[in-house]
Motif scaffolding. Structure first.
Motif, PDB file in Angstrom:
ATOM      1  N   GLU A 198     -11.286   4.263  -1.842  1.00  0.00           N
ATOM      2  CA  GLU A 198     -11.490   3.707  -3.184  1.00  0.00           C
ATOM      3  C   GLU A 198     -11.488   4.761  -4.284  1.00  0.00           C
ATOM      4  OE1 GLU A 198     -14.424   0.661  -3.473  1.00  0.00           O
ATOM      5  OE2 GLU A 198     -14.134  -0.061  -1.434  1.00  0.00           O
ATOM      6  N   GLY A 199     -10.642   5.770  -4.089  1.00  0.00           N
ATOM      7  CA  GLY A 199     -10.507   6.772  -5.143  1.00  0.00           C
ATOM      8  C   GLY A 199     -11.682   7.716  -5.263  1.00  0.00           C
ATOM      9  N   THR A 200     -12.574   7.717  -4.261  1.00  0.00           N
ATOM     10  CA  THR A 200     -13.769   8.567  -4.369  1.00  0.00           C
ATOM     11  C   THR A 200     -13.616   9.901  -3.653  1.00  0.00           C
ATOM     12  OG1 THR A 200     -14.810   7.634  -2.391  1.00  0.00           O
ATOM     13  CG2 THR A 200     -15.271   6.538  -4.489  1.00  0.00           C
ATOM     14  N   PHE A 201     -12.491  10.110  -2.983  1.00  0.00           N
ATOM     15  CA  PHE A 201     -12.278  11.373  -2.270  1.00  0.00           C
ATOM     16  C   PHE A 201     -11.413  12.336  -3.075  1.00  0.00           C
ATOM     17  CE2 PHE A 201     -12.708   9.896   2.468  1.00  0.00           C
ATOM     18  CZ  PHE A 201     -14.056   9.662   2.250  1.00  0.00           C
ATOM     19  N   GLY A 202     -10.450  11.785  -3.789  1.00  0.00           N
ATOM     20  CA  GLY A 202      -9.496  12.610  -4.510  1.00  0.00           C
ATOM     21  C   GLY A 202      -8.344  11.760  -4.978  1.00  0.00           C
ATOM     22  N   ILE A 203      -7.270  12.406  -5.393  1.00  0.00           N
ATOM     23  CA  ILE A 203      -6.156  11.703  -6.031  1.00  0.00           C
ATOM     24  C   ILE A 203      -4.890  11.868  -5.199  1.00  0.00           C
ATOM     25  CG2 ILE A 203      -4.714  11.609  -8.109  1.00  0.00           C
ATOM     26  CD1 ILE A 203      -7.210  12.544  -9.682  1.00  0.00           C
ATOM     27  N   VAL A 204      -4.288  10.751  -4.821  1.00  0.00           N
ATOM     28  CA  VAL A 204      -3.053  10.771  -4.039  1.00  0.00           C
ATOM     29  C   VAL A 204      -1.884  11.104  -4.963  1.00  0.00           C
ATOM     30  CG1 VAL A 204      -1.440   9.340  -2.717  1.00  0.00           C
ATOM     31  CG2 VAL A 204      -3.902   9.106  -2.354  1.00  0.00           C
ATOM     32  N   THR A 205      -1.059  12.055  -4.539  1.00  0.00           N
ATOM     33  CA  THR A 205       0.093  12.426  -5.365  1.00  0.00           C
ATOM     34  C   THR A 205       1.420  12.102  -4.684  1.00  0.00           C
ATOM     35  OG1 THR A 205       0.129  14.675  -4.477  1.00  0.00           O
ATOM     36  CG2 THR A 205      -1.208  14.297  -6.439  1.00  0.00           C
ATOM     37  N   LYS A 206       1.354  11.790  -3.404  1.00  0.00           N
ATOM     38  CA  LYS A 206       2.568  11.463  -2.649  1.00  0.00           C
ATOM     39  C   LYS A 206       2.137  10.712  -1.393  1.00  0.00           C
ATOM     40  CE  LYS A 206       5.531  15.044  -1.992  1.00  0.00           C
ATOM     41  NZ  LYS A 206       6.291  16.047  -1.240  1.00  0.00           N
ATOM     42  N   ALA A 207       2.946   9.753  -0.961  1.00  0.00           N
ATOM     43  CA  ALA A 207       2.598   9.013   0.255  1.00  0.00           C
ATOM     44  C   ALA A 207       3.835   8.770   1.092  1.00  0.00           C
ATOM     45  CB  ALA A 207       1.942   7.672  -0.101  1.00  0.00           C
ATOM     46  N   ILE A 208       3.684   8.963   2.407  1.00  0.00           N
ATOM     47  CA  ILE A 208       4.750   8.613   3.350  1.00  0.00           C
ATOM     48  C   ILE A 208       4.368   7.272   3.955  1.00  0.00           C
ATOM     49  CG2 ILE A 208       6.068   9.308   5.389  1.00  0.00           C
ATOM     50  CD1 ILE A 208       5.171  12.188   4.864  1.00  0.00           C
ATOM     51  N   LEU A 209       5.209   6.264   3.741  1.00  0.00           N
ATOM     52  CA  LEU A 209       4.901   4.896   4.159  1.00  0.00           C
ATOM     53  C   LEU A 209       5.796   4.477   5.311  1.00  0.00           C
ATOM     54  CD1 LEU A 209       4.823   3.261   0.597  1.00  0.00           C
ATOM     55  CD2 LEU A 209       2.926   4.332   1.841  1.00  0.00           C
ATOM     56  N   ARG A 210       5.233   3.755   6.243  1.00  0.00           N
ATOM     57  CA  ARG A 210       5.965   3.218   7.376  1.00  0.00           C
ATOM     58  C   ARG A 210       6.748   1.978   6.919  1.00  0.00           C
ATOM     59  NH1 ARG A 210       4.173   3.353  12.676  1.00  0.00           N
ATOM     60  NH2 ARG A 210       2.035   3.748  12.021  1.00  0.00           N
ATOM     61  N   LEU A 211       8.001   1.877   7.346  1.00  0.00           N
ATOM     62  CA  LEU A 211       8.790   0.688   7.037  1.00  0.00           C
ATOM     63  C   LEU A 211       8.799  -0.259   8.237  1.00  0.00           C
ATOM     64  CD1 LEU A 211      11.800   2.390   5.237  1.00  0.00           C
ATOM     65  CD2 LEU A 211       9.807   1.278   4.201  1.00  0.00           C
ATOM     66  N   SER A 212       8.858  -1.548   7.963  1.00  0.00           N
ATOM     67  CA  SER A 212       8.919  -2.546   9.031  1.00  0.00           C
ATOM     68  C   SER A 212      10.253  -3.274   8.960  1.00  0.00           C
ATOM     69  CB  SER A 212       7.787  -3.562   8.855  1.00  0.00           C
ATOM     70  OG  SER A 212       6.537  -2.913   8.892  1.00  0.00           O
ATOM     71  N   PRO A 213      10.820  -3.635  10.129  1.00  0.00           N
ATOM     72  CA  PRO A 213      12.083  -4.376  10.109  1.00  0.00           C
ATOM     73  C   PRO A 213      11.860  -5.805   9.600  1.00  0.00           C
ATOM     74  CG  PRO A 213      11.266  -4.130  12.361  1.00  0.00           C
ATOM     75  CD  PRO A 213      10.331  -3.357  11.478  1.00  0.00           C
ATOM     76  N   ILE A 214      12.784  -6.284   8.791  1.00  0.00           N
ATOM     77  CA  ILE A 214      12.681  -7.661   8.293  1.00  0.00           C
ATOM     78  C   ILE A 214      12.813  -8.620   9.475  1.00  0.00           C
ATOM     79  CG2 ILE A 214      13.833  -9.409   6.863  1.00  0.00           C
ATOM     80  CD1 ILE A 214      14.661  -7.091   5.028  1.00  0.00           C
ATOM     81  N   PRO A 215      11.887  -9.591   9.591  1.00  0.00           N
ATOM     82  CA  PRO A 215      11.969 -10.510  10.728  1.00  0.00           C
ATOM     83  C   PRO A 215      13.279 -11.306  10.686  1.00  0.00           C
ATOM     84  CG  PRO A 215       9.916 -10.822   9.484  1.00  0.00           C
ATOM     85  CD  PRO A 215      10.774  -9.900   8.694  1.00  0.00           C
ATOM     86  N   GLN A 216      13.787 -11.600  11.866  1.00  0.00           N
ATOM     87  CA  GLN A 216      15.037 -12.332  11.986  1.00  0.00           C
ATOM     88  C   GLN A 216      14.914 -13.696  11.314  1.00  0.00           C
ATOM     89  OE1 GLN A 216      15.908 -13.208  16.051  1.00  0.00           O
ATOM     90  NE2 GLN A 216      18.021 -13.804  15.663  1.00  0.00           N
ATOM     91  N   LYS A 217      13.770 -14.323  11.488  1.00  0.00           N
ATOM     92  CA  LYS A 217      13.623 -15.712  11.024  1.00  0.00           C
ATOM     93  C   LYS A 217      12.206 -15.913  10.507  1.00  0.00           C
ATOM     94  CE  LYS A 217      14.255 -20.331  11.257  1.00  0.00           C
ATOM     95  NZ  LYS A 217      15.263 -21.064  10.469  1.00  0.00           N
ATOM     96  N   VAL A 218      12.072 -16.671   9.426  1.00  0.00           N
ATOM     97  CA  VAL A 218      10.755 -17.004   8.885  1.00  0.00           C
ATOM     98  C   VAL A 218      10.670 -18.520   8.749  1.00  0.00           C
ATOM     99  CG1 VAL A 218       9.173 -16.714   6.946  1.00  0.00           C
ATOM    100  CG2 VAL A 218      10.654 -14.827   7.615  1.00  0.00           C
ATOM    101  N   LYS A 219       9.563 -19.066   9.155  1.00  0.00           N
ATOM    102  CA  LYS A 219       9.370 -20.523   9.073  1.00  0.00           C
ATOM    103  C   LYS A 219       8.028 -20.774   8.404  1.00  0.00           C
ATOM    104  CE  LYS A 219       9.985 -24.485  12.101  1.00  0.00           C
ATOM    105  NZ  LYS A 219      11.431 -24.670  11.887  1.00  0.00           N
ATOM    106  N   THR A 220       8.055 -21.506   7.307  1.00  0.00           N
ATOM    107  CA  THR A 220       6.835 -21.711   6.521  1.00  0.00           C
ATOM    108  C   THR A 220       6.556 -23.197   6.425  1.00  0.00           C
ATOM    109  OG1 THR A 220       7.515 -19.795   5.225  1.00  0.00           O
ATOM    110  CG2 THR A 220       5.713 -21.132   4.337  1.00  0.00           C
TER     111      THR A 220
END
Lengths: 487, 487
Positions: A198-220
């Motif tokens: 919650e911003g109480t440790f320090g300030i993020v200046t760069k982030a490496i984010l994991r990408l996820s594959p788009i699901p083949q099919k979505v049903k809502t």
């Protein structure tokens, strides 16, 4: 006003990027938690980690509090400048630095908007999984600070599950790298610890984010009910059957009506007491069979209507209603207090009516939107901000709802953070021993306590036993002592 | 021998549960990392958190080091009593305390064996996802300490993703609860931090574990190759295509032959240079199509044979070969050094031959087993423990392999931990700044440093610049000073 400080800051970030005019700073006096307001002393817009390092050194040298702010969509006052001081507005650090498809990760600056990460990698078949409702506006830095979740947290986890590495500026202006592209977490998991701090440790200046594959099919699909209890029971039954949908959301009658009256009208049945949104994603084949099982569970709990999105447009419409629900509630009352709590999933049918009863007991209307599959509740209290007595009742209701959830084995926040808002509820969950350990962990990163003070940790007793209402004393830049009230 | 200490310990845990006879303690002088040995001063078997609290207070009062030990299957010397001192053998704390199906979690004591958790909930359709190869023996406490992974880490994550709450005993004998049944991580994520801290923060006395639903269908197949490069390229291609199998493992020729010569013979083709094991799990329908895509990628990379398990027995046989591979290697040489490293997945085809070349350059045979989908390598070096010069060459090869992996953007351990084994490689990854922060985080939990000392953090320079070989001085219980050599 401290002319020398302003001059020094301008030397660091450039003339244009220091704001000191009260009119310019008006927008910075609160974040998405509008109930609490306090203008910062100055706003500064850095462009590099080096500049942030220098700003932190300057602030600490003068014992001035500082905090980083992204889009200001946070709902627990995480970006509230409780003591005044400096707000580092991160808007200039909004570049996507690298897309690395081989290693399925992306490196970004902290003020890249959540949805823009997904947009950038969509053509390659990937997306960034954490999807807070604010994702069209909220930034990666804020998502990291709050460990943001969203409807799809149920299946994909929160932000912490999708961050591989961080560059951060800590106390003393130290620039430190945590983690990296390979997903192992070697030694102590400082990335995991930093995410959600919650911003109480320090300030993020760069982030490496994991990408996820788009699901083949979505049903809502949507299931409507004539009672909240039946909808809640369906949620329990789906989870109890070992099914993990991608999302499992619930909206109650007041929310449904607010949405249907708004420009985001999603076609939810107006006469329903509750609507469930269920989403499946993954492989196309086999999904039909799983959908049938869920439909059977909906029917078994007396769903009055079940409707499956037949096109991407229909699907998006169903989701727009959910994601814009908070905005739609603005129609009902001028003030909206978006609440956030957690209960064990199994107690959903039992606790739902009790939450509504608490609000009713205080004469407060409550519109409920839930990440039901996670047991993450958003009871949203509607109020008139001009009426202090009504605000009192809202806060009283919130405190009772929190106690109810905690007594049921739940928690005071699921995804919005503790921030300024709920720090005085922390003793409901944590012993003084636990809080002491947390405080000492914080001190490792933020020994001066000047980085985003007055967040997470409860106010000392002398400031207000119950937490409501109480005064905070703070020092302004010109050395005067001022007081701020919680309301 | 300190008679008074023994008497006090016996008062705490009972007469039978303090071991002080060197013959009884022989088994405690190492864990799965047999290269390094040191007998503890005493072994004590507690039964409750309260007893552990008292033991910790007693040890700290006398400045005696202590550590907790489960099954001793760890591979980085995490349970090595480097300074002698007390080993708390946790065997008596092996009860499953509660199975809570509504909230899909189970509460266990730390010495419950990993596989026994799954066995207990299997009839209800659930299992505990982390599956280290040692899962028939290794315990939950050890899994938590090392943040254990396994073949299915690729899809399901490591232990940290499956732990909801912990009861721990910290320095001073403090008993603290971290987390709980609701999966939110409120405040700082101390559960996530504790998991993977390799026993250097304190002692786990209870754990709440997340249960996962058993997949509807599992499909396992083998693909054989006439070169490691082609097998590696297949792994890259599968991941690059956005497919996340449940597991994606690779074995090389030497491993295949060791397995086929052993009682665990799995029917792997003996003439193959590499074998891939691919497992899909999830919904039945649709899986066929995904399997076809993977088979096409295997063919495209010149797989010489593709074989699909047609029954559960065939599937188990394929896996037995993989899971017992380390045991099977015992046939090849008396000494086996199970290594653990990480590389970015995309560099697998390029680095594999280099690793083999390093070992060959030192005249050391290496048998490779990889969690290939994660880029988590296990090059296993075969040696004769009676030959100090050969051990030197093994250690030299390991250091070069570590450097190779780190230079490629990887890491020095994927799942076995840093422990005693790799602490001197830590500066390859972390700056003094990073290590300083980690050290201060450790001090929050373990301010005396007596809980599992000499782990994770590099030896100070004066003890040996390169880490190999060097001496460690320690004080025995009777006040004498002794020295231990790394080899």
């Amino acid at each position: 006003m401290d002319r020398q400080l302003i001059r020094q800051l301008k030397q660091i970030v450039g003339e244009r990027y220091v704001l000191s005019d009260p009119a310019e700073m008006y927008v910075y006096e609160c974040d998405g938690l509008t109930l609490h307001r306090k203008p910062p002393s100055l706003v500064v817009l850095p462009e590099t980690a080096q500049q942030i390092s220098e700003i932190v050194q300057l602030a600490e040298g003068r014992s001035i509090a500082y905090l980083a702010r992204g889009a200001g969509t946070g709902l627990s006052g995480g970006a509230l400048a409780v003591q005044g001081g400096l707000i580092l507005q991160m808007s200039r650090m909004n570049r996507i630095l690298e897309i690395d498809l081989d290693n399925r990760c992306v490196t970004v600056e902290p003020c890249v908007v959540n949805l823009d990460v997904s947009k950038a990698v969509l053509p390659h078949g990937f997306y960034f999984a954490p999807d807070p409702s604010s994702q069209m506006a909220s930034t990666i830095g804020g998502n990291i600070a709050e460990n943001s979740g969203g409807p799809h947290t149920l299946k994909y986890g929160t932000t912490v599950n999708h961050v591989l590495g961080l560059d951060v500026v800590l106390s003393g202006g130290r620039i430190v790298q945590l983690g990296g592209k390979s997903s192992d977490r070697l030694g102590y998991d400082l990335v995991g610890l930093f995410v959600g701090s919650e911003g109480t440790f320090g300030i993020v200046t760069k982030a490496i984010l994991r990408l996820s594959p788009i699901p083949q099919k979505v049903k809502t699909f949507l299931a409507a009910y004539s009672s909240v209890r039946e909808a809640s029971q369906t949620v329990s039954d789906i989870i109890g059957a070992g099914i993990v949908p991608a999302a499992l959301e619930m909206l109650d009658r007041l929310t449904i009506q607010a949405v249907e009256d708004s420009v985001y009208a999603a076609g939810y049945p107006r006469d329903a007491e509750a609507v469930l949104l269920v989403e499946l994603d993954g492989l196309e084949a086999g999904m039909e069979r799983l959908a049938e099982r869920i439909v059977a569970l909906c029917r078994q709990n007396a769903a009055t209507e079940i409707r499956i999105a037949r096109s991407n447009e229909e699907r998006e419409k169903l989701w727009a209603g959910r994601k814009k629900a908070f905005g739609a509630m603005g129609r009902l009352m001028p003030g909206l207090y978006v609440q956030d709590a957690v209960i064990p999933r199994s107690s959903l049918p039992e606790l739902m009516p009790k939450i509504n009863a608490i609000a009713a007991g205080h004469g407060i209307a409550v519109a409920n939107v839930f990440h039901a599959g996670d047991g993450n509740l958003h009871p949203n209290l509607l109020y008139d901000g001009q009426d202090p007595e009504q605000i009192q009742r809202v806060l009283q209701a919130v405190e009772e709802i929190m106690k109810l959830c905690v007594d049921a084995g739940g928690s005071i926040t699921g995804e919005h953070g503790v921030g300024f808002e709920k720090k005085d509820f922390m003793p409901m969950i944590f012993s003084p021993e636990d809080l002491d350990i947390m405080g000492r962990v914080k001190s490792v990163f933020n020994p001066t306590g000047l980085c985003n003070p007055q967040k997470i940790f409860p106010t000392s007793k002398s400031c207000g036993e119950s937490g409501i209402p109480y005064k905070i004393q703070y020092k302004t830049l010109d050395g005067k002592t001022e007081e701020i009230f919680r309301i």
